[in-house]
Design a protein around this motif. Structure first.
Motif, PDB file in Angstrom:
ATOM      1  N   ARG A  54      -2.331  -2.415   9.804  1.00  0.00           N
ATOM      2  CA  ARG A  54      -0.943  -2.370   9.370  1.00  0.00           C
ATOM      3  C   ARG A  54      -0.900  -2.725   7.892  1.00  0.00           C
ATOM      4  O   ARG A  54      -1.833  -3.295   7.336  1.00  0.00           O
ATOM      5  CB  ARG A  54      -0.097  -3.322  10.207  1.00  0.00           C
ATOM      6  CG  ARG A  54      -0.017  -2.819  11.657  1.00  0.00           C
ATOM      7  CD  ARG A  54       0.801  -3.715  12.512  1.00  0.00           C
ATOM      8  NE  ARG A  54       2.203  -3.663  12.085  1.00  0.00           N
ATOM      9  CZ  ARG A  54       3.149  -4.368  12.676  1.00  0.00           C
ATOM     10  NH1 ARG A  54       2.872  -5.148  13.690  1.00  0.00           N
ATOM     11  NH2 ARG A  54       4.396  -4.297  12.246  1.00  0.00           N
ATOM     12  N   PHE A  55       0.230  -2.402   7.249  1.00  0.00           N
ATOM     13  CA  PHE A  55       0.343  -2.543   5.803  1.00  0.00           C
ATOM     14  C   PHE A  55       0.039  -3.960   5.330  1.00  0.00           C
ATOM     15  O   PHE A  55      -0.797  -4.167   4.449  1.00  0.00           O
ATOM     16  CB  PHE A  55       1.743  -2.118   5.334  1.00  0.00           C
ATOM     17  CG  PHE A  55       1.897  -2.100   3.856  1.00  0.00           C
ATOM     18  CD1 PHE A  55       1.581  -0.972   3.127  1.00  0.00           C
ATOM     19  CD2 PHE A  55       2.343  -3.219   3.174  1.00  0.00           C
ATOM     20  CE1 PHE A  55       1.709  -0.946   1.751  1.00  0.00           C
ATOM     21  CE2 PHE A  55       2.482  -3.211   1.795  1.00  0.00           C
ATOM     22  CZ  PHE A  55       2.163  -2.074   1.085  1.00  0.00           C
ATOM     23  N   THR A  72       1.186   0.543  -1.946  1.00  0.00           N
ATOM     24  CA  THR A  72       1.921   1.721  -1.473  1.00  0.00           C
ATOM     25  C   THR A  72       1.484   2.966  -2.245  1.00  0.00           C
ATOM     26  O   THR A  72       1.204   4.014  -1.651  1.00  0.00           O
ATOM     27  CB  THR A  72       3.440   1.512  -1.621  1.00  0.00           C
ATOM     28  OG1 THR A  72       3.822   0.401  -0.813  1.00  0.00           O
ATOM     29  CG2 THR A  72       4.214   2.745  -1.199  1.00  0.00           C
ATOM     30  N   VAL A  75      -2.239   3.923  -1.194  1.00  0.00           N
ATOM     31  CA  VAL A  75      -2.411   4.575   0.113  1.00  0.00           C
ATOM     32  C   VAL A  75      -1.750   5.951   0.135  1.00  0.00           C
ATOM     33  O   VAL A  75      -2.249   6.860   0.800  1.00  0.00           O
ATOM     34  CB  VAL A  75      -1.936   3.694   1.298  1.00  0.00           C
ATOM     35  CG1 VAL A  75      -2.822   2.478   1.449  1.00  0.00           C
ATOM     36  CG2 VAL A  75      -0.488   3.310   1.185  1.00  0.00           C
ATOM     37  N   ARG A  76      -0.670   6.122  -0.611  1.00  0.00           N
ATOM     38  CA  ARG A  76      -0.047   7.452  -0.680  1.00  0.00           C
ATOM     39  C   ARG A  76      -0.975   8.457  -1.362  1.00  0.00           C
ATOM     40  O   ARG A  76      -1.071   9.612  -0.941  1.00  0.00           O
ATOM     41  CB  ARG A  76       1.293   7.389  -1.412  1.00  0.00           C
ATOM     42  CG  ARG A  76       2.382   6.832  -0.532  1.00  0.00           C
ATOM     43  CD  ARG A  76       3.721   6.886  -1.198  1.00  0.00           C
ATOM     44  NE  ARG A  76       4.730   6.296  -0.332  1.00  0.00           N
ATOM     45  CZ  ARG A  76       5.894   5.866  -0.756  1.00  0.00           C
ATOM     46  NH1 ARG A  76       6.229   5.959  -2.025  1.00  0.00           N
ATOM     47  NH2 ARG A  76       6.750   5.353   0.086  1.00  0.00           N
ATOM     48  N   GLU A  79      -3.663   9.247   1.048  1.00  0.00           N
ATOM     49  CA  GLU A  79      -3.107  10.112   2.095  1.00  0.00           C
ATOM     50  C   GLU A  79      -2.979  11.542   1.572  1.00  0.00           C
ATOM     51  O   GLU A  79      -3.323  12.498   2.266  1.00  0.00           O
ATOM     52  CB  GLU A  79      -1.746   9.577   2.528  1.00  0.00           C
ATOM     53  CG  GLU A  79      -1.112  10.369   3.646  1.00  0.00           C
ATOM     54  CD  GLU A  79       0.254   9.845   4.045  1.00  0.00           C
ATOM     55  OE1 GLU A  79       0.741  10.274   5.107  1.00  0.00           O
ATOM     56  OE2 GLU A  79       0.849   9.032   3.303  1.00  0.00           O
ATOM     57  N   LYS A  85      -4.798   8.420   6.928  1.00  0.00           N
ATOM     58  CA  LYS A  85      -3.713   8.885   7.791  1.00  0.00           C
ATOM     59  C   LYS A  85      -2.720   7.739   7.958  1.00  0.00           C
ATOM     60  O   LYS A  85      -3.106   6.605   8.243  1.00  0.00           O
ATOM     61  CB  LYS A  85      -4.261   9.283   9.165  1.00  0.00           C
ATOM     62  CG  LYS A  85      -3.191   9.712  10.138  1.00  0.00           C
ATOM     63  CD  LYS A  85      -3.797  10.005  11.503  1.00  0.00           C
ATOM     64  CE  LYS A  85      -2.688  10.267  12.510  1.00  0.00           C
ATOM     65  NZ  LYS A  85      -3.217  10.238  13.876  1.00  0.00           N
ATOM     66  N   ARG A  86      -1.448   8.057   7.753  1.00  0.00           N
ATOM     67  CA  ARG A  86      -0.363   7.077   7.873  1.00  0.00           C
ATOM     68  C   ARG A  86       0.432   7.424   9.114  1.00  0.00           C
ATOM     69  O   ARG A  86       0.889   8.551   9.281  1.00  0.00           O
ATOM     70  CB  ARG A  86       0.520   7.146   6.633  1.00  0.00           C
ATOM     71  CG  ARG A  86       1.692   6.228   6.633  1.00  0.00           C
ATOM     72  CD  ARG A  86       2.423   6.390   5.285  1.00  0.00           C
ATOM     73  NE  ARG A  86       3.551   5.510   5.190  1.00  0.00           N
ATOM     74  CZ  ARG A  86       4.807   5.866   5.379  1.00  0.00           C
ATOM     75  NH1 ARG A  86       5.105   7.126   5.678  1.00  0.00           N
ATOM     76  NH2 ARG A  86       5.773   4.993   5.270  1.00  0.00           N
ATOM     77  N   THR A  87       0.612   6.444   9.996  1.00  0.00           N
ATOM     78  CA  THR A  87       1.388   6.654  11.218  1.00  0.00           C
ATOM     79  C   THR A  87       2.557   5.680  11.221  1.00  0.00           C
ATOM     80  O   THR A  87       2.367   4.472  11.074  1.00  0.00           O
ATOM     81  CB  THR A  87       0.521   6.420  12.469  1.00  0.00           C
ATOM     82  OG1 THR A  87      -0.638   7.265  12.400  1.00  0.00           O
ATOM     83  CG2 THR A  87       1.289   6.721  13.740  1.00  0.00           C
ATOM     84  N   VAL A  96       4.125   0.568  10.528  1.00  0.00           N
ATOM     85  CA  VAL A  96       3.319   1.571   9.851  1.00  0.00           C
ATOM     86  C   VAL A  96       1.852   1.153   9.926  1.00  0.00           C
ATOM     87  O   VAL A  96       1.509   0.009   9.643  1.00  0.00           O
ATOM     88  CB  VAL A  96       3.745   1.734   8.372  1.00  0.00           C
ATOM     89  CG1 VAL A  96       2.903   2.805   7.684  1.00  0.00           C
ATOM     90  CG2 VAL A  96       5.215   2.072   8.274  1.00  0.00           C
ATOM     91  N   GLU A  97       1.008   2.086  10.337  1.00  0.00           N
ATOM     92  CA  GLU A  97      -0.432   1.841  10.414  1.00  0.00           C
ATOM     93  C   GLU A  97      -1.170   2.851   9.548  1.00  0.00           C
ATOM     94  O   GLU A  97      -0.719   3.984   9.380  1.00  0.00           O
ATOM     95  CB  GLU A  97      -0.925   1.949  11.859  1.00  0.00           C
ATOM     96  CG  GLU A  97      -0.397   0.866  12.761  1.00  0.00           C
ATOM     97  CD  GLU A  97      -0.923   0.993  14.183  1.00  0.00           C
ATOM     98  OE1 GLU A  97      -0.878  -0.001  14.893  1.00  0.00           O
ATOM     99  OE2 GLU A  97      -1.364   2.097  14.573  1.00  0.00           O
ATOM    100  N   TYR A  98      -2.292   2.408   9.028  1.00  0.00           N
ATOM    101  CA  TYR A  98      -3.135   3.256   8.201  1.00  0.00           C
ATOM    102  C   TYR A  98      -4.532   3.281   8.791  1.00  0.00           C
ATOM    103  O   TYR A  98      -5.027   2.268   9.293  1.00  0.00           O
ATOM    104  CB  TYR A  98      -3.200   2.710   6.766  1.00  0.00           C
ATOM    105  CG  TYR A  98      -1.862   2.698   6.094  1.00  0.00           C
ATOM    106  CD1 TYR A  98      -1.391   3.805   5.409  1.00  0.00           C
ATOM    107  CD2 TYR A  98      -1.046   1.578   6.166  1.00  0.00           C
ATOM    108  CE1 TYR A  98      -0.149   3.810   4.808  1.00  0.00           C
ATOM    109  CE2 TYR A  98       0.199   1.564   5.562  1.00  0.00           C
ATOM    110  CZ  TYR A  98       0.636   2.678   4.882  1.00  0.00           C
ATOM    111  OH  TYR A  98       1.872   2.670   4.287  1.00  0.00           O
TER     112      TYR A  98
END
Length: 139
Positions: A54-55, A72, A75-76, A79, A85-87, A96-98
């Protein structure tokens, strides 16, 4: 050396492992450095190599003073490049999980090779720095 001799001579070297003789856009090194040359991307990849985070958990694991905004942005970008992958789960507040994608996991072997190289050459680098610094003080 004669007065007309201006060419620089260098010792012969083996063919380089990588070369960017083509245009900058075609050289794969630029893509790698654009993504992994920033301060935080490698840390994110290393931490996500262990699994889904998680974040806030990811932020805590990254040693250093990474701000929420910088994490942020990082990770963007990862991604966008297909490495992370961001869920988002529809909860309140949103969870939000990465995690690394298959492509992202394939990068971990290269990051480990760089880390191993760095650790293996740490004494050589320290000696070179000390020698350089001493030469700078003497001049």
């Amino acid at each position: 050396m004669s007065a007309g001799h201006t060419a620089v001579t260098t010792p012969a070297v083996a063919d380089p492992v990588i070369s960017c003789e083509t245009s900058q856009d075609e050289c794969g090194v630029r893509d790698v450095l654009d993504r992994l040359g920033d301060k935080w991307s490698v840390y994110v990849v290393v931490e996500l190599a262990s699994g889904v985070l998680r974040f806030k958990e990811l932020q805590r694991r990254i040693r250093g003073d990474i701000s929420q905004r910088m994490l942020t942005v990082t990770v963007r970008r990862l991604e966008r490049d297909g490495l992370v992958k961001r869920t988002v789960y529809p909860t309140v507040p949103p969870q939000v999980e990465y995690e690394l994608t298959e492509l992202g996991h394939s990068l971990t072997h290269l990051v480990k090779a760089l880390a191993d190289w760095s650790i293996g050459h740490r004494p050589d680098i320290a000696a070179a720095r000390a020698s350089y610094d001493a030469a700078q003080r003497d001049s």
